[in-house]
Scaffold this motif. Structure first.
Motif, short mmCIF file in Angstrom:
data_model
loop_
_atom_site.label_atom_id
_atom_site.label_comp_id
_atom_site.label_asym_id
_atom_site.label_seq_id
_atom_site.Cartn_x
_atom_site.Cartn_y
_atom_site.Cartn_z
N ILE A 1 -0.69 -1.86 -8.48
CA ILE A 1 -1.80 -0.91 -8.54
C ILE A 1 -1.75 -0.12 -9.84
O ILE A 1 -2.77 0.11 -10.48
CB ILE A 1 -1.78 0.05 -7.33
N GLU B 1 -3.97 -3.14 -3.40
CA GLU B 1 -4.49 -1.87 -2.89
C GLU B 1 -4.64 -1.89 -1.38
O GLU B 1 -4.33 -0.90 -0.71
CB GLU B 1 -5.82 -1.57 -3.56
N TYR C 1 -5.28 4.86 -10.55
CA TYR C 1 -4.26 4.98 -9.50
C TYR C 1 -4.36 6.33 -8.80
O TYR C 1 -4.23 6.44 -7.58
CB TYR C 1 -2.88 4.81 -10.12
N TRP D 1 -7.26 6.32 -6.51
CA TRP D 1 -6.95 5.55 -5.30
C TRP D 1 -6.22 6.44 -4.29
O TRP D 1 -6.52 6.40 -3.09
CB TRP D 1 -6.08 4.34 -5.66
#
Length: 543
Positions: free
Chosen positions: A101, A120, A156, A159
């Motif tokens: 990721i 992910e 990231y 996320w």
């Protein structure tokens, strides 16, 4: 009040909990053990319980997938490896997905039982399982803190924010792993100047940090502590690279290759390489047995000196030297000498490698180097954010704008904020832009993160001897627009031109600033019409 810190790692994940009662002082952080999936690691301070960052996909229907996690996943994989009942068991085990990721290159998704899984998706399944297990144990946190690598790009971090939203975590924060580790070791010592070297399974992160009390009107025992990050550096290298190098070293000795032995036997020699690496932290030489695809047993032997040679050949120690030198140079430019650094705090499993420790000791002296909490310092330090802590930080990457040069017919990059700039901050001079084409009606500002990426290139001859080794460096630009939600597209800095722009004349001026929440703000004015097109608009989140 209950605060939880989750240090999501490439190889292992640590969970720390801090419980407090109203009108009482904070207690000590506690590393939480999750039954059946946690694994105990011996440290100088006792047993550290971590969850191996592993996910195994069981046989199941696509609409009802079933998973095993941590130690359960490892056990299932080893069982399948020994029995060889399923030919596709190799692709069912996911490991190192955090690193995928963080990386700019993503491994392709795997199709298992008619369903696609990428890094992910697996990471989300893994962290969701941890969250649900905590809930089943009656833990209801009032605050959740996630840790991320120093060099993590915005994608990231976004996320993580999206994951927190899915888990319905309203009160969450993010802190970089190196700063958290410094707090884990030294939060009780105000004004401590420490260098954290966090060398884990996937990344190498360095952070020079100072903790200091902030003067305020509160009683002394309730003073707020400010952690100032003075300098940072990072490299995309970690323990899983070392395991691969050791395995490849053995294969060259045996006169074979990964493709010749097949993936199942490669995975087995990779596991043995990891075991040898861990044992070499305690003894001078390790011997293990590996059985190849022809059922022939081979003795694999490696010494600490040979491991050091492998690390030198693959430029790992050189990357560590360069990262240390970069941090020391930044610190010196800010008035911090090498001698002023009080402690060197080693964090992460790869910091237990003797060659790594020897290199660091050669820089700073044995008395300054500490390795008391290699696995728990990050999670424990992150909990300090729940103790009225403030972080004074600086940018991990440089930020630049990509411009089209109409006369050269190519793109160029113009730096807006240099890596290491403290925020909040403002550019001292505006950026003045012209139209890229005649009759242009709008200008899109393509802003991105810029990071220096190093990669070792090693060449061997037919006898397996190294013939050359060099460290290749390049700058990696990642557009922030790629991480912008579709609903926010109109909020990205766009200058609409009325009348249309013409070549050869200055048209807009742009002022940039970064606020205390690391939000990039822009103000745009039209030089031709003297109109303000955008007035202090947030165009990107830089954390």
């Amino acid at each position: 009040m209950t605060v939880i810190a989750i240090d999501f790692g490439t190889s292992n994940t640590a969970i720390a909990i801090l419980r407090t009662e109203e009108n009482r002082d904070f207690g000590l952080p506690e590393t939480w053990r999750l039954e059946d999936i946690s694994h105990g690691f011996a440290t100088a301070e006792g047993q550290a319980w971590l969850v191996p960052s592993l996910v195994y996909v069981l046989d199941s229907a696509p609409d009802h997938p079933q998973f095993l996690f941590g130690e359960q996943a490892r056990s299932q994989y080893q069982l399948e490896n020994q029995s060889n009942k399923h030919s596709n068991y190799l692709k069912r085990l996911f490991q190192g997905f955090k690193r995928d990721i963080v990386a700019s290159f993503r491994s392709p998704a795997r199709e298992i039982d008619g369903k696609l899984y990428d890094a992910e998706a697996i990471a989300e399944v893994f962290l969701t399982e941890i969250w649900q297990r905590l809930a089943l144990q009656g833990i209801q946190p009032t605050q959740v803190i996630f840790t991320v690598p120093v060099g993590a790009f915005e994608g990231y971090l976004n996320w993580f924010s999206n994951l927190a939203e899915k888990l319905q975590v309203s009160n969450f924060q993010i802190i970089d792993e190196s700063t958290a580790a410094a707090l884990g070791y030294a939060i009780t010592r105000p004004n401590a100047l420490v260098l954290v070297i966090d060398f884990g399974g996937g990344t190498l992160d360095l952070s020079l940090v100072r903790t200091a009390p902030i003067a305020n009107n509160m009683a002394v025992q309730n003073q707020v502590i400010k952690a100032e990050a003075i300098a940072k550096s990072d490299a995309y290298i970690g323990g899983i690279d070392i395991d691969r190098w050791i395995a490849e070293h053995f294969l060259r000795q045996l006169g074979t290759t990964r493709s010749l032995i097949g993936e199942p036997y490669w995975q087995k020699i990779l596991e043995i390489a990891e075991q040898i690496k861990i044992k070499l932290s305690l003894v001078q030489e390790v011997r293990e047995v590996w059985v190849d695809q022809n059922k022939v047993a081979h003795e694999l032997r490696l010494s600490q000196d040979e491991l050091m040679e492998i690390l030198e050949q693959n430029q790992m120690l050189e990357q560590l030297r360069e990262a240390i030198d970069e941090v020391l140079t930044i610190g010196l430019n800010r008035g911090i000498s090498k001698a002023a650094i009080e402690q060197i705090l080693l964090v992460g499993g790869s910091c237990q490698i003797v060659a790594v420790q020897q290199l660091i000791i050669s820089y700073f002296g044995k008395s300054k180097v500490k390795l008391g909490k290699p696995f728990e310092a990050v999670a424990h330090g992150a909990l300090a954010l729940g103790q009225s802590l403030k972080i004074e930080d600086h940018l991990r990457h440089s930020y630049a704008i990509r411009l089209w040069e109409p006369y050269l017919h190519q793109y160029s990059f113009y730096t807006l904020f240099e890596k290491g700039t403290k925020y909040p901050c403002q550019r001292s001079e505006p950026l003045i832009l012209q139209a890229a084409i005649a009759g242009q009606t709008e200008i899109w500002l393509d802003i991105g993160e810029v990071a220096d990426i190093s990669q070792a290139e090693v060449t061997y001859d037919n006898s397996g001897r190294m013939t050359s080794s060099q460290l290749l460096k390049q700058s990696d630009f990642r557009s922030l627009a790629a991480n912008t939600k579709k609903s926010d597209v109109d909020q990205v800095c766009i200058a609409r031109l009325e009348p249309s722009g013409q070549l050869g004349s200055d048209r807009i001026t742009v002022n940039f600033e970064i606020d205390d929440r690391r939000v990039l703000i822009a103000s745009v004015s039209d030089l031709l019409t003297d109109k303000v097109l955008i007035n202090r608009q947030a165009i990107a989140k830089l954390e």
